[in-house]
Design a protein around this motif. Structure first.
Motif, PDB file in Angstrom:
ATOM      1  N   ASP A   1      24.810 -27.949   6.892  1.00 59.38           N
ATOM      2  CA  ASP A   1      24.414 -28.841   7.974  1.00 59.38           C
ATOM      3  C   ASP A   1      24.048 -30.189   7.355  1.00 59.38           C
ATOM      4  O   ASP A   1      24.239 -30.401   6.161  1.00 59.38           O
ATOM      5  N   PHE A   2      23.489 -31.093   8.146  1.00 61.53           N
ATOM      6  CA  PHE A   2      23.061 -32.388   7.613  1.00 61.53           C
ATOM      7  C   PHE A   2      21.962 -32.154   6.574  1.00 61.53           C
ATOM      8  O   PHE A   2      20.933 -31.538   6.853  1.00 61.53           O
ATOM      9  N   ASP A   3      22.199 -32.659   5.375  1.00 65.65           N
ATOM     10  CA  ASP A   3      21.265 -32.413   4.276  1.00 65.65           C
ATOM     11  C   ASP A   3      21.547 -33.404   3.152  1.00 65.65           C
ATOM     12  O   ASP A   3      22.559 -33.301   2.455  1.00 65.65           O
ATOM     13  N   TRP A   4      20.642 -34.366   2.982  1.00 68.36           N
ATOM     14  CA  TRP A   4      20.881 -35.403   1.971  1.00 68.36           C
ATOM     15  C   TRP A   4      20.838 -34.856   0.543  1.00 68.36           C
ATOM     16  O   TRP A   4      21.381 -35.470  -0.376  1.00 68.36           O
ATOM     17  N   LYS A   5      20.238 -33.679   0.361  1.00 64.48           N
ATOM     18  CA  LYS A   5      20.147 -33.107  -0.976  1.00 64.48           C
ATOM     19  C   LYS A   5      21.417 -32.365  -1.393  1.00 64.48           C
ATOM     20  O   LYS A   5      21.598 -32.045  -2.577  1.00 64.48           O
ATOM     21  N   SER A   6      22.279 -32.070  -0.447  1.00 65.66           N
ATOM     22  CA  SER A   6      23.444 -31.242  -0.746  1.00 65.66           C
ATOM     23  C   SER A   6      24.471 -31.977  -1.615  1.00 65.66           C
ATOM     24  O   SER A   6      24.706 -33.175  -1.450  1.00 65.66           O
ATOM     25  N   SER A   7      25.086 -31.233  -2.501  1.00 63.15           N
ATOM     26  CA  SER A   7      26.159 -31.782  -3.348  1.00 63.15           C
ATOM     27  C   SER A   7      27.531 -31.372  -2.830  1.00 63.15           C
ATOM     28  O   SER A   7      28.544 -31.621  -3.479  1.00 63.15           O
ATOM     29  N   ARG A   8      27.565 -30.743  -1.645  1.00 63.02           N
ATOM     30  CA  ARG A   8      28.822 -30.316  -1.050  1.00 63.02           C
ATOM     31  C   ARG A   8      29.242 -31.339   0.009  1.00 63.02           C
ATOM     32  O   ARG A   8      28.509 -31.580   0.968  1.00 63.02           O
ATOM     33  N   TYR A   9      30.422 -31.923  -0.164  1.00 63.96           N
ATOM     34  CA  TYR A   9      30.906 -32.927   0.778  1.00 63.96           C
ATOM     35  C   TYR A   9      32.408 -33.116   0.585  1.00 63.96           C
ATOM     36  O   TYR A   9      32.998 -32.635  -0.383  1.00 63.96           O
ATOM     37  N   ARG A  10      33.033 -33.863   1.516  1.00 56.03           N
ATOM     38  CA  ARG A  10      34.441 -34.262   1.375  1.00 56.03           C
ATOM     39  C   ARG A  10      34.525 -35.619   0.671  1.00 56.03           C
ATOM     40  O   ARG A  10      35.281 -35.788  -0.269  1.00 56.03           O
ATOM     41  N   THR A  11      33.795 -36.584   1.198  1.00 53.87           N
ATOM     42  CA  THR A  11      33.785 -37.915   0.580  1.00 53.87           C
ATOM     43  C   THR A  11      32.349 -38.401   0.470  1.00 53.87           C
ATOM     44  O   THR A  11      31.476 -38.020   1.265  1.00 53.87           O
ATOM     45  N   SER A  12      32.104 -39.273  -0.490  1.00 48.57           N
ATOM     46  CA  SER A  12      30.778 -39.866  -0.652  1.00 48.57           C
ATOM     47  C   SER A  12      30.914 -41.278  -1.209  1.00 48.57           C
ATOM     48  O   SER A  12      31.701 -41.512  -2.142  1.00 48.57           O
TER      49      SER A  12
END
Length: 385
Positions: A228-239
């Motif tokens: 879910d929305f989580d600024w600590k997460s390292s899982r993403y598509r783009t950053s």
């Protein structure tokens, strides 16, 4: 006492009735605080304190600090960070006065310094003076309501207070001014980081456009980020991130695109893995000055297994122009395709402020405005937490 205070520490609420009498009590101590900065500045001048520079005045305003006077006329460092909620502190050498807005006219509060309860107030009392505060120390105070009756607007308030210390040969006015400017300058972060990420909330997701990709149909699924929305997460598509160094006015840009994974739908075994190019991901400084920076961000990434149909290729896509200052932010223009989820946040001074959160509309939105309206980012603004 500790268990009772622990129970009281909950954030709760109460009614607004009957605050006029308590406001009068607040005015005895706090009423002069916000309105007497000019008089205090004159007193500072007579007390041999150096005139405040434009930068120092700006720092004080940014940190909600001012130089005022207590109800007894003593020069004090005033913390107005919670003044809009009726809570202030005034720190003079060796004493701290707290003022607040009670949730009812007969409300009682327990005042805690650090982990030590100092007192429980009388019904309706709206101020407390800590005369045992050590000059040169910094304290964390909590103003905790005792819950009784309608508690829908009761709140526990917390304030960090620096107590001025008069050095040898220094006046009280000069000591208060020195403490104020030092605290304001120390509270300013050296850097501020703006981050825009996109992510797929599911663990796996179907490819929605037939024949647009090498792997499609009922046999395959694509890996998501499972969050879910989580600024600590390292899982993403783009950053995309922009790090602003305030002293040098430098903006450092960083972009990243995570690998795309394809799995068999039947057993979730990995079939293929490939990274899309990040060449179209952009972070650029448009301009910067004293206390501000203007930044352009572009997020764009395609599925590396998809060639598209009739030269139409789906992609994560968006762009924005961001105005950021030491005290707040504004998205001046921007939009994005409504797939996948988007989140924008700012890390500043050890705290995270959420700027924007958007859940995706449909995987078909990857094609662009032909299938889905673009999400407008223009006009979002705010201040840091």
């Amino acid at each position: 006492m500790q268990s009772r205070i622990s129970n009281l520490s909950r954030t709760v609420g109460s009614r607004r009735a009957g605050v006029k009498a308590s406001l009068a009590a607040v005015a005895l101590v706090a009423g002069t605080l916000a309105g007497q900065t000019t008089a205090a500045a004159a007193a500072d001048a007579r007390g041999n304190a150096a005139p405040l520079s434009a930068q120092q005045r700006s720092d004080l305003v940014e940190q909600h600090l001012s130089i005022g006077r207590t109800g007894g006329g003593q020069v004090a460092l005033v913390n107005n960070a919670l003044a809009d909620r009726g809570v202030t502190s005034a720190a003079a050498p060796g004493a701290v006065t707290l003022s607040w807005k009670p949730y009812t006219t007969d409300a009682r509060y327990t005042i805690v310094r650090g982990e030590t309860p100092l007192t429980t107030t009388k019904p309706g009392q709206a101020t407390f003076k800590d005369t045992n505060a050590t000059a040169g120390s910094s304290y964390q105070y909590r103003i905790i309501p005792e819950l009784k009756g309608d508690t829908s607007t009761a709140r526990t308030w917390g304030l960090t207070v620096a107590v001025p210390k008069v050095n040898r040969g220094e006046t009280e006015a000069a000591a208060v001014q020195r403490t104020a400017t030092t605290q304001a300058a120390a509270a300013k972060p050296a850097t501020t980081t703006l981050t825009w990420t996109t992510f797929i909330p599911q663990k796996h997701i179907n490819q929605p456009i037939p024949k647009a990709c090498k792997y499609w149909g009922k046999k395959y699924v694509y890996g998501g980020d499972n969050r879910d929305f989580d600024w600590k997460s390292s899982r993403y598509r783009t950053s995309a991130s922009a790090v602003i160094t305030w002293k040098s006015r430098k903006v450092s840009g960083y972009t990243s695109v995570k690998a795309t994974h394809v799995y068999k739908k039947s057993n979730k075994k990995l079939v293929a893995k490939k990274n899309a190019s990040a060449k179209d991901m952009k972070v650029k400084k448009l301009g910067a000055g004293s206390g501000y920076a203007d930044i352009r961000m572009v997020t764009h990434s395609t599925n590396p297994f998809c060639s598209g149909i009739a030269k139409v290729k789906g992609a994560i896509d968006g762009a924005l122009t961001f105005h950021i200052t030491r005290g707040g932010w504004e998205i001046r223009s921007g939009n994005h395709r409504q797939m996948p989820n988007h989140e924008i946040y700012i890390y500043n001074g050890g705290r995270v402020t959420w700027v924007y959160k958007s859940k995706y509309s449909s995987p078909l939105c990857l094609v662009g405005s032909a299938t889905c309206d673009l999400k407008n980012l223009t006009g979002y603004y705010g201040k840091y937490k």
